[in-house]
Design a protein around this motif. Structure first.
Motif, short mmCIF file in Angstrom:
data_model
loop_
_atom_site.label_atom_id
_atom_site.label_comp_id
_atom_site.label_asym_id
_atom_site.label_seq_id
_atom_site.Cartn_x
_atom_site.Cartn_y
_atom_site.Cartn_z
N UNK A 5 0.71 0.02 -12.40
CA UNK A 5 0.82 1.30 -12.09
C UNK A 5 -0.13 1.63 -10.88
N UNK A 6 0.51 2.04 -9.63
CA UNK A 6 -0.47 2.18 -8.63
C UNK A 6 -1.50 3.63 -8.83
N UNK A 7 -2.63 3.77 -8.13
CA UNK A 7 -3.16 5.06 -8.17
C UNK A 7 -2.42 6.05 -7.40
N UNK A 8 -2.30 6.99 -8.32
CA UNK A 8 -1.41 8.23 -7.52
C UNK A 8 -2.20 9.21 -7.61
N UNK A 98 -2.78 -3.10 4.92
CA UNK A 98 -2.10 -2.90 3.51
C UNK A 98 -2.03 -1.77 2.68
N UNK A 99 -3.33 -1.47 2.42
CA UNK A 99 -3.42 -0.11 1.71
C UNK A 99 -2.67 1.23 2.39
N UNK A 100 -2.77 1.17 3.68
CA UNK A 100 -2.13 2.40 4.29
C UNK A 100 -0.61 2.08 4.23
N UNK A 101 0.14 1.20 4.26
CA UNK A 101 1.36 0.73 4.30
C UNK A 101 1.70 1.08 2.66
N UNK A 102 0.98 0.77 1.72
CA UNK A 102 1.20 0.92 0.08
C UNK A 102 1.45 2.38 0.10
N UNK A 103 0.32 3.18 0.72
CA UNK A 103 0.78 4.62 0.30
C UNK A 103 1.65 5.23 0.97
#
Length: 160
Positions: A5-8, A98-103
């Motif tokens: 579960x990603x951080x939402x 990578x974190x920005x792409x994931x967001x």
């Protein structure tokens, strides 16, 4: 497959909750209206909003099934870190992006899932009530879906 579960954020949680409500509402409305439906119901609407094909009463369950299947598909994508963090690109990725792409990918998936559920519910209302489809609503939802996809894709393009 490794799922997590990603951080939402609050916006994402609200959209997911609304999507769940839309999927449940579509299924519930179909179950409630199903016994009173005639044997022949609208199965497809033409570009002008008029019925151009009829189907049997059982065809009323098509959109709720598609709605649920899309929800499950989007949920799987959202829970898959490989999908969120690894766009399909030939270029080497800068690890700091990578974190920005994931967001951005997460937002795109959540927003797209919500709008797909909204579209399915909107169309199901007209099937269950056997009223002529109001095309403006369909085009507004599809337009929003396209706009969000274009905006999020443009934002993603900065990182890849």
């Amino acid at each position: 497959m490794n799922l997590r579960i990603p951080k939402l954020n609050a916006y994402q949680i609200i959209l997911i909750v609304l999507t769940v409500i839309l999927v449940i509402a579509c299924i519930a409305a179909t179950l409630i209206y199903f016994p009173s439906l005639p044997d022949k119901i609208p199965a497809h609407y033409g570009i002008n909003g008029e019925v151009d094909r009829y189907g049997g009463k059982g065809s009323a369950i098509t959109l709720p099934i598609i709605n649920l299947a899309l929800f499950i598909m989007f949920a799987f994508f959202i829970l898959s870190p490989k999908i969120l963090e690894n766009p399909n690109t030939r270029k080497p990725l800068n690890p700091r992006f990578r974190p920005l792409i994931a967001k951005e990918t997460l937002n795109l998936l959540i927003e797209s899932g919500f709008m797909c559920a909204l579209l399915m519910d909107y169309m199901q209302i007209f099937i269950l009530t056997q009223a002529p489809l109001k095309q403006a609503g369909v085009w507004i939802i599809v337009g929003l879906l396209l706009a969000v996809s274009i905006i999020r894709s443009a934002r993603l393009a900065k990182y890849v």
